[in-house]
Design an enzyme around this catalytic site. Structure first.
Site, short mmCIF file in Angstrom:
data_model
loop_
_atom_site.label_atom_id
_atom_site.label_comp_id
_atom_site.label_asym_id
_atom_site.label_seq_id
_atom_site.Cartn_x
_atom_site.Cartn_y
_atom_site.Cartn_z
N GLN A 10 1.11 -1.33 -0.39
CA GLN A 10 -0.26 -0.02 0.26
C GLN A 10 0.93 1.30 -0.16
O GLN A 10 1.72 1.85 0.60
CB GLN A 10 -0.98 0.52 1.35
CG GLN A 10 -2.12 1.46 1.08
CD GLN A 10 -3.63 0.27 1.84
OE1 GLN A 10 -3.58 -1.27 2.73
NE2 GLN A 10 -4.23 1.06 1.95
N SER A 94 3.81 -6.92 3.14
CA SER A 94 2.65 -6.72 3.42
C SER A 94 1.81 -7.13 2.59
O SER A 94 1.96 -8.08 2.05
CB SER A 94 2.49 -5.06 3.68
OG SER A 94 1.05 -4.49 4.81
N LEU A 95 0.32 -5.98 2.34
CA LEU A 95 0.22 -7.19 1.01
C LEU A 95 0.32 -7.24 -0.09
O LEU A 95 -0.47 -8.65 -0.65
CB LEU A 95 -2.23 -5.44 0.18
CG LEU A 95 -1.36 -5.00 -0.36
CD1 LEU A 95 -2.01 -4.85 -2.12
CD2 LEU A 95 -1.66 -3.43 -0.04
N ARG A 119 -9.22 -8.25 4.21
CA ARG A 119 -8.54 -8.03 5.53
C ARG A 119 -8.03 -6.64 5.21
O ARG A 119 -8.04 -6.00 6.77
CB ARG A 119 -7.24 -8.60 4.16
CG ARG A 119 -5.85 -7.72 5.07
CD ARG A 119 -4.33 -8.59 3.95
NE ARG A 119 -3.37 -8.11 4.93
CZ ARG A 119 -2.04 -7.10 4.55
NH1 ARG A 119 -2.67 -5.97 4.03
NH2 ARG A 119 -1.04 -7.00 5.37
N HIS A 203 0.04 -2.97 11.33
CA HIS A 203 0.92 -3.93 11.95
C HIS A 203 1.74 -3.67 13.23
O HIS A 203 2.93 -3.36 13.51
CB HIS A 203 2.50 -4.01 10.35
CG HIS A 203 2.42 -4.63 9.35
ND1 HIS A 203 2.14 -5.79 8.91
CD2 HIS A 203 1.93 -3.79 8.15
CE1 HIS A 203 1.73 -5.59 8.09
NE2 HIS A 203 1.99 -4.80 7.14
N GLN A 252 1.05 -11.52 10.18
CA GLN A 252 1.62 -10.84 9.83
C GLN A 252 0.67 -9.45 9.55
O GLN A 252 1.20 -8.08 9.58
CB GLN A 252 1.59 -11.09 7.90
CG GLN A 252 2.52 -9.40 6.62
CD GLN A 252 1.54 -9.35 5.50
OE1 GLN A 252 0.58 -9.42 5.93
NE2 GLN A 252 2.05 -9.73 4.41
#
Length: 313
Positions: A10, A94-95, A119, A203, A252
């Protein structure tokens, strides 16, 4: 020398991304159609036409970035490229880890889109608006940043969320604690401590409710062994075991994105070139600051696909 494919997270989104891929390659356009069908809406229209503020919303940006990355993969494959034959590892920021796994066949594009929508919504809903925050800390040693987080937490949550490399760390947690930690980092000599315009404290331990939602969501989809190993954000080790991958994706949500260590791991394990597959060139810039011996290339446009095919042949 080995090749790794990396997939952006992102912040790399931009209105219009992936449009020329869809125009140039029917296989790329089909990815956007699959994502639209999976979500029951024209996300592709939002990706290509905006508005930017709607595309930037977490629930939209996450599947949108995955769609662009997979469109690039399908464009490569349309010209004869084989991930299994040409790439040693995949990883995503991440994503982007979901994009990496979809590219490697761990889940379908449709399931990846649905998982990322879940998510995004779950991460957004985990903490009431305004109660969490994130800050980028530039030019301070990790130990000093962690000490500032510990000092500022005072019973609440404040932790390092992203180790992006190049002297850039991101902290996340309760707003008051993050603001105090940023101030302490400045006092400790940070070049900059910048509060980020984000919608939730990603996170961090505050994302625990979202982690549980993702545990259930991942249990409900068909999973396959990826055709190449994925290097996990949270462990910086490669795996092809579907159950282990699912566990790491759950971890994660609340765990640290260890991107600096990931790039270092690639360099230490024979990877000579990192291809950033999808929108933007953020990961390429980070990689160059982390390890100048590793070459980088972006694959986000039709012209990039042609250039990559020439070097991957």
């Amino acid at each position: 020398m080995a090749v790794a494919f990396t997939f952006p997270g992102q912040g790399s989104q931009a209105v219009g991304m992936g449009k020329d891929l869809a125009d140039a390659f029917p296989e790329a356009r089909k990815v956007f159609e699959q994502v639209d069908d999976a979500l029951g809406e024209k996300l592709s229209k939002l990706i290509w036409e905006g508005p930017e503020e709607t595309l930037t919303l977490t629930a939209n940006a996450q599947p949108a970035l995955m769609a662009v990355s997979l469109a690039a993969i399908r464009a490569l494959e349309a010209r004869g490229f084989s991930l299994k034959d040409k790439v040693s590892y995949v990883a995503g920021h991440s994503l982007g880890e979901y994009s990496a796994l979809a590219a490697a066949g761990f889940v379908s594009v449709a399931d990846a889109a649905r998982l990322l929508r879940v998510r995004g919504n779950a991460m957004q809903a985990a903490v009431p608006a305004g109660e969490g925050a994130m800050a980028a800390i530039i030019g301070l040693e990790q130990a000093d940043v962690e000490a500032a987080c510990t000092e500022a937490a005072q019973g609440s949550v404040c932790q390092v969320a992203n180790d992006n490399g190049g002297g850039q760390l991101v902290i996340s947690g309760a707003r008051a604690a993050v603001e105090l930690a940023a101030k302490l980092c400045t006092e400790k000599g940070a070049k900059r401590a910048l509060m980020l315009q984000v919608s939730a404290p990603f996170h961090s331990a505050l994302m625990a409710p979202a982690a549980e939602i993702m545990r259930e969501a991942l249990a409900s989809v068909a999973k396959n062994a990826p055709v190449v190993p994925v290097v996990s954000n949270v462990t910086v080790t490669p795996t092809s075991d579907p159950d282990e991958i699912a566990r790491r994706l759950v971890e994660q949500v609340t765990g640290r994105v260890r991107w600096r260590e990931t790039v270092e791991w690639f360099g230490a394990n024979g990877v000579a070139t990192l291809y950033e597959v999808g929108a933007g060139k953020v990961l390429s810039g980070l990689a160059r600051r982390i390890n100048r011996d590793v070459a980088t290339a972006a694959v986000g446009t039709a012209a990039d696909v042609e250039a990559a095919l020439a070097t991957l042949a």
